[in-house]
Design an enzyme around this catalytic site. Structure first.
Site, mmCIF file in Angstrom:
data_model
loop_
_atom_site.group_PDB
_atom_site.id
_atom_site.type_symbol
_atom_site.label_atom_id
_atom_site.label_comp_id
_atom_site.label_asym_id
_atom_site.label_seq_id
_atom_site.Cartn_x
_atom_site.Cartn_y
_atom_site.Cartn_z
ATOM 1 N N SER A 74 -10.089 -0.271 6.770
ATOM 2 C CA SER A 74 -9.275 -0.101 5.459
ATOM 3 C C SER A 74 -8.839 -1.271 4.795
ATOM 4 C CB SER A 74 -8.053 0.888 5.707
ATOM 5 O OG SER A 74 -8.584 1.944 6.050
ATOM 6 N N LYS A 105 1.029 -1.291 -0.075
ATOM 7 C CA LYS A 105 -0.148 0.070 -0.100
ATOM 8 C C LYS A 105 0.992 1.290 -0.021
ATOM 9 C CE LYS A 105 -3.794 2.132 2.913
ATOM 10 N NZ LYS A 105 -4.601 1.859 4.039
ATOM 11 N N SER A 133 -9.397 2.699 2.551
ATOM 12 C CA SER A 133 -8.175 3.057 2.026
ATOM 13 C C SER A 133 -7.159 2.177 1.330
ATOM 14 C CB SER A 133 -7.511 3.868 3.125
ATOM 15 O OG SER A 133 -7.101 3.016 4.190
#
Length: 200
Positions: free
Chosen positions: A184, A85, A160
């Site tokens: 997330s 990420k 996210s």
């Protein structure tokens, strides 16, 4: 797992399956990583799961894994592709966090989580898109745009860590590092129909 017949087979193989194929001599890490990049090239234009791809670096690491396996020195995650990420620092890559507000330039060092993954033999193939500053349940940000759910273009891929969830569901390799403070990881896993773990 039988010897994979296609890039699709390799893209959806688990880390355990890839390691078994490597150990059996049925597949080399460099072949697997190249197959994942071909899969990304074919499918990612419809998904937009990445903020950065690291193909040259990843192929160098995969060839190093080929050599380690040949010498009987394979580590736990030797040659297994992983995405990260865009919340974590990756040496030499900018950490965008989906925002124009924070621009620090290329990271000087890996985040400790990345260091541990590399020490275990994982091959980092790229950084996945995220919602701006990890503060939204929508899979979009002003830097990379919309990350589409692989099961339906225009559908939300979650919170996210959406790029990680979309990459997993699209068959871009077995492991995708996210982060989760309020859903997330759990939301992209739910929306994209894949398995996600929020570490304790």
């Amino acid at each position: 797992m039988a010897k994979p017949a296609s890039d699709l087979d390799i893209g959806y193989a688990t880390g355990h399956e890839l390691r078994a194929l490597y150990d059996a001599g049925d597949l080399a890490p460099s072949e697997a990583v190249a197959a994942v990049f071909r899969r990304i090239s074919a499918v990612n234009p419809h998904v937009n799961a990445f903020s950065a791809l690291m193909e040259d670096e990843a192929m160098d690491a995969a060839r190093a894994s080929d050599a380690r396996i040949a010498k009987g020195e394979a580590r736990l995650l030797e040659g297994v592709p992983v995405t990260v990420k865009d919340f974590y620092e990756v040496k030499g890559q900018e950490t965008e966090t989906g925002s124009f507000a924070i621009r620090k330039g290329p990271a000087a060092a890996d985040n400790p989580v990345l260091t541990r993954l590399r020490e275990a033999g994982a091959v980092v193939i790229g950084k996945t898109a995220m919602s701006e500053l990890a503060w939204s349940g929508m899979s979009r940000n002003p830097v990379t745009g919309v990350t589409h759910n692989p099961w339906g273009r225009g559908l939300n891929a979650g919170a996210s860590s959406a790029g990680a969830g979309a990459a997993s569901a699209a068959g871009f390799g077995p492991l995708h590092l996210g982060s989760d403070g309020a859903g997330s990881i759990r939301m992209p896993a739910h929306f994209c129909g894949i398995f996600g773990l929020k570490p304790t």
